[in-house]
Write a protein that holds these residues in place. Structure first.
Motif, short mmCIF file in Angstrom:
data_model
loop_
_atom_site.label_atom_id
_atom_site.label_comp_id
_atom_site.label_asym_id
_atom_site.label_seq_id
_atom_site.Cartn_x
_atom_site.Cartn_y
_atom_site.Cartn_z
N LEU A 1 0.80 -1.22 0.00
CA LEU A 1 0.00 0.00 0.00
C LEU A 1 0.83 1.26 0.00
O LEU A 1 0.49 2.25 -0.67
CB LEU A 1 -0.93 0.02 1.22
N VAL A 2 1.90 1.28 0.78
CA VAL A 2 2.67 2.52 0.96
C VAL A 2 3.17 3.10 -0.37
O VAL A 2 3.10 4.33 -0.59
CB VAL A 2 3.83 2.28 1.94
N PRO A 3 3.68 2.27 -1.30
CA PRO A 3 4.13 2.86 -2.57
C PRO A 3 3.05 3.63 -3.31
O PRO A 3 3.35 4.55 -4.09
CB PRO A 3 4.59 1.64 -3.37
N ALA B 1 2.99 11.89 -1.30
CA ALA B 1 3.71 12.43 -0.15
C ALA B 1 4.92 13.22 -0.59
O ALA B 1 5.23 14.30 -0.04
CB ALA B 1 4.12 11.29 0.79
N ARG B 2 5.64 12.73 -1.61
CA ARG B 2 6.84 13.43 -2.10
C ARG B 2 6.46 14.78 -2.70
O ARG B 2 7.16 15.78 -2.53
CB ARG B 2 7.56 12.57 -3.14
N GLU B 3 5.33 14.83 -3.42
CA GLU B 3 4.88 16.08 -4.02
C GLU B 3 4.60 17.15 -2.96
O GLU B 3 4.82 18.34 -3.21
CB GLU B 3 3.62 15.84 -4.86
N LYS B 4 4.11 16.71 -1.78
CA LYS B 4 3.83 17.67 -0.70
C LYS B 4 5.01 17.86 0.24
O LYS B 4 4.92 18.61 1.21
CB LYS B 4 2.61 17.21 0.12
N GLY B 5 6.12 17.18 -0.05
CA GLY B 5 7.31 17.30 0.79
C GLY B 5 7.18 16.58 2.12
O GLY B 5 7.80 16.99 3.12
N LEU B 6 6.38 15.53 2.16
CA LEU B 6 6.15 14.78 3.41
C LEU B 6 6.98 13.51 3.42
O LEU B 6 7.21 12.88 2.38
CB LEU B 6 4.67 14.41 3.55
N ALA B 7 7.42 13.12 4.59
CA ALA B 7 8.13 11.85 4.77
C ALA B 7 7.11 10.79 5.17
O ALA B 7 6.40 10.94 6.18
CB ALA B 7 9.20 11.97 5.85
N LEU B 8 7.00 9.73 4.37
CA LEU B 8 6.05 8.64 4.66
C LEU B 8 6.85 7.44 5.18
O LEU B 8 7.68 6.87 4.46
CB LEU B 8 5.29 8.26 3.39
N ARG B 9 6.62 7.10 6.46
CA ARG B 9 7.44 6.06 7.11
C ARG B 9 6.55 4.94 7.66
O ARG B 9 5.38 5.15 7.98
CB ARG B 9 8.25 6.67 8.26
N MET B 10 7.20 3.75 7.83
CA MET B 10 6.57 2.60 8.50
C MET B 10 7.42 2.21 9.68
O MET B 10 8.64 2.10 9.56
CB MET B 10 6.44 1.40 7.54
N GLU B 11 6.77 1.98 10.85
CA GLU B 11 7.46 1.51 12.05
C GLU B 11 6.72 0.29 12.57
O GLU B 11 5.63 0.42 13.17
CB GLU B 11 7.50 2.61 13.12
N LEU B 12 7.27 -0.86 12.31
CA LEU B 12 6.62 -2.12 12.70
C LEU B 12 7.46 -2.82 13.76
O LEU B 12 8.67 -3.01 13.56
CB LEU B 12 6.45 -3.03 11.47
N ARG B 13 6.85 -3.15 14.86
CA ARG B 13 7.54 -3.88 15.93
C ARG B 13 7.42 -5.38 15.65
O ARG B 13 6.44 -6.02 16.00
CB ARG B 13 6.93 -3.55 17.29
N ARG B 14 8.41 -5.89 14.99
CA ARG B 14 8.40 -7.30 14.62
C ARG B 14 8.87 -8.15 15.79
O ARG B 14 9.61 -7.65 16.66
CB ARG B 14 9.28 -7.52 13.39
N PRO B 15 8.53 -9.44 15.82
CA PRO B 15 7.68 -10.11 14.83
C PRO B 15 6.21 -9.81 15.08
O PRO B 15 5.79 -9.66 16.22
CB PRO B 15 7.97 -11.58 15.06
N LEU B 16 5.46 -9.70 14.01
CA LEU B 16 4.02 -9.45 14.09
C LEU B 16 3.28 -10.69 13.63
O LEU B 16 3.49 -11.16 12.51
CB LEU B 16 3.64 -8.26 13.22
#
Length: 576
Positions: free
Chosen positions: A436-438, A444-459
């Protein structure tokens, strides 16, 4: 076997009287015997001292014949035995026996003490006469020497006869006291137990429903206090029962007047109360006093009540015949009872169904003309110039907004449908987010935003419908990017117990507290002008809430103006 209070009271008195009657004669007899014996020894000693003066001249003159004659004569007069013994232990004179026939008396206790210059006494069997006797001996002094002693003695049998007479008198008195004591104990026990029996009779009459019974005064202060308290308690109980009866009548009237079905059931399944509406809904007869499993004939109602009593359900909807009912339950205070209510929501369900069908049908019908409008507008836009191009761009933008609105209305209607079913299975959240993120990276790049994922593995996998869960993430990430002008958007996920908790955090303008409680309502938007510019429909968060609720999870928002927002939701963990 249980004993009555009269028996217990009388038994206590009787034991005390019997003990006193037994111990008093014994102690008194011992005291009298001791006093008699002491008096006898004292009398013998005084007599011996008196005889000392009579025998001293005869001893000096060695007139043993006269001494024996005097001993015999004085012994007869005083009714006691008189004996004169010299230092060698030989008997010089005796009023009851011949001195020559008597054994040596040197070892006699009283004689030994008398030769030491002090009076001696003893009690023993006489070797000469073969009878028990009391002895008292005193020295006969001649100058500074003690050549002989004079001894007086009495037969103990004489003293015993006297003491027996006294003992018989004591026993007679003790017997009289015993009889009188038992009679007094009988009377006292009766005085205590009679008023108690009367109070017990009053209590029995009250138990049988006679609240006019009252305990009479007894004349005993403690029991009068008890009877007064009993009478007050009876009056108060009568008043309380009257109040309870009136309250019960009012409750029954209220229950009968309630249109909804209502029933009170204990955890064990016993039906305590039920109104006519419930009886007509689910029972063939009066269910009160019966187990609900036997009294309730409708399977849907019985299943709901069983699940609620086991703590698995608190509310739900069911169809009984042509009618639809909303059921709920709640505990009754600190008791082991639950109260169930069944409300007829058939009309509401029909209206909701009509609204839902209308929304679905309208959405379906609108999609075709909107698609056609969009297609023709795009065709015209290819050759348009000037103001025509601007007008056509506005038509396309609003057409896209209408198409999105129709899609959201259709999705929301599907989620609200009670027949909606989720295709639940194990869903890998990391893989879902990686796909989904891509999609949002370029925006997000067009608005100058950083789009990040933080997953606490293992999930672990989520127990979810993959398509619906994807819709939740798309709505939340899309909103975060749409309303954030600078900073970042972060997607997080971690496990908490039996749930996977996801959060979409942004650094946008934040949301005021007065708006947060209504964010998940359909068509509710915080800034309508901004929503129109960005193409928002006001249904995205409502769709999120319905999807998460269908999964058995929860959704919430945390935000403050100027500090960004965090939208969190939870779905269950998949368990093999």
């Amino acid at each position: 076997m249980r004993r009555g209070i009269f028996f217990r009271t009388f038994r206590g008195y009787a034991i005390v009287v019997l003990l006193l009657s037994a111990l008093t004669p014994l102690l008194l007899f011992r005291t009298v015997r001791s006093r008699f014996t002491g008096s006898a020894y004292s009398q013998l000693s005084r007599t011996a001292y008196a005889l000392e003066a009579a025998f001293q001249p005869l001893l000096v003159d060695s007139a043993f014949g006269r001494m024996a004659e005097m001993a015999s004569r004085l012994g007869g007069l005083m009714d006691m035995r008189i004996t004169v013994i010299d230092r060698e232990g030989l008997v010089l004179a005796d009023s009851r026996a011949e001195p020559d026939t008597m054994e040596n008396h040197r070892t006699r206790v009283e004689v030994i003490r008398a030769f030491r210059g002090e009076p001696g006494i003893d009690f023993r069997r006489s070797a000469t006469l073969g009878r028990d006797m009391l002895y008292a001996a005193v020295p006969i002094r001649v100058g500074d020497s003690i050549p002989a002693v004079v001894r007086t003695s009495l037969f103990f049998a004489d003293l015993r006869e006297t003491m027996q007479d006294v003992g018989l008198n004591i026993l007679a008195i003790a017997g009289s006291v015993l009889v009188a004591g038992l009679l007094v104990a009988w009377v006292l026990s009766g005085n205590i137990t009679r008023p108690i029996r009367r109070m017990a009779e009053v209590a029995r009459r009250v138990r049988e429903g006679d609240f006019g019974a009252r305990a009479a005064p007894s004349g005993i202060r403690e029991l009068d206090g008890l009877s007064t308290s009993l009478n007050d308690m009876i009056a108060r109980t009568h008043e309380l029962i009257g109040d309870l009866t009136a309250e019960k009548d009012r409750s029954r009237a209220v229950l009968s007047s309630i249109a909804e079905g209502l029933v009170v059931v204990r955890r064990s399944g016993l039906v305590m109360e039920a109104n006519e509406a419930f009886t007509e809904l689910a029972c063939a007869g009066d269910p009160v006093g019966r187990d609900y499993r036997q009294a309730v004939s409708e399977a849907e109602v019985q299943d709901f009540m069983g699940a609620a009593l086991e703590g698995r359900r608190e509310s739900g909807r069911m169809e009984v015949g042509p009618r639809c009912w909303a059921a709920s339950c709640a505990p009754v205070g600190d008791t082991d009872q639950l109260v169930f209510t069944f409300r007829d929501v058939t009309e509401m369900a029909n209206l909701a169904r009509i609204k839902r069908d209308f929304a679905v049908n309208v959405s379906h019908e609108l999609r075709t003309p909107l698609t056609a409008i969009k297609g023709f507008a795009e065709t015209l836009l290819e050759h348009a110039k000037g103001d025509d191009r601007r007008y056509l761009s506005t038509i396309l933008r609003n057409t896209d907004r209408l198409i999105n609105l129709v899609k959201d209305v259709q999705t929301l209607s599907e989620m609200e449908d009670t027949a909606a079913r989720l295709e639940v299975g194990p869903v890998s959240v990391p893989k879902l987010l990686e796909s989904l993120v891509p999609i949002f990276t370029e925006r997000a790049r067009e608005k100058g935003l950083a789009l990040r994922m933080e997953l606490r593995r293992p999930l672990p996998p989520a127990k979810a419908d993959a398509f619906r869960l994807e819709q939740v993430y798309i709505n939340l990430i899309d909103n975060a990017i749409k309303y954030t002008e600078s900073g970042s958007v972060t997607v997080r996920c971690q496990r908490r117990g039996d749930f996977l908790v996801s959060a979409v955090a942004d650094t946008g303008p934040g949301i005021a507290p007065e708006h947060q409680s209504r964010l998940f309502e359909r068509f509710y938007v915080v800034d309508r002008a901004r929503s129109r510019r960005t193409g928002g429909t006001g249904l995205g968060l409502a769709i999120v809430k319905h999807i998460v609720t269908l999964h058995g999870g929860w959704v919430k928002v945390g935000s403050s103006p100027g500090a960004g927002s965090i939208f969190s939701f939870a779905v269950p963990v998949w368990k093999e």
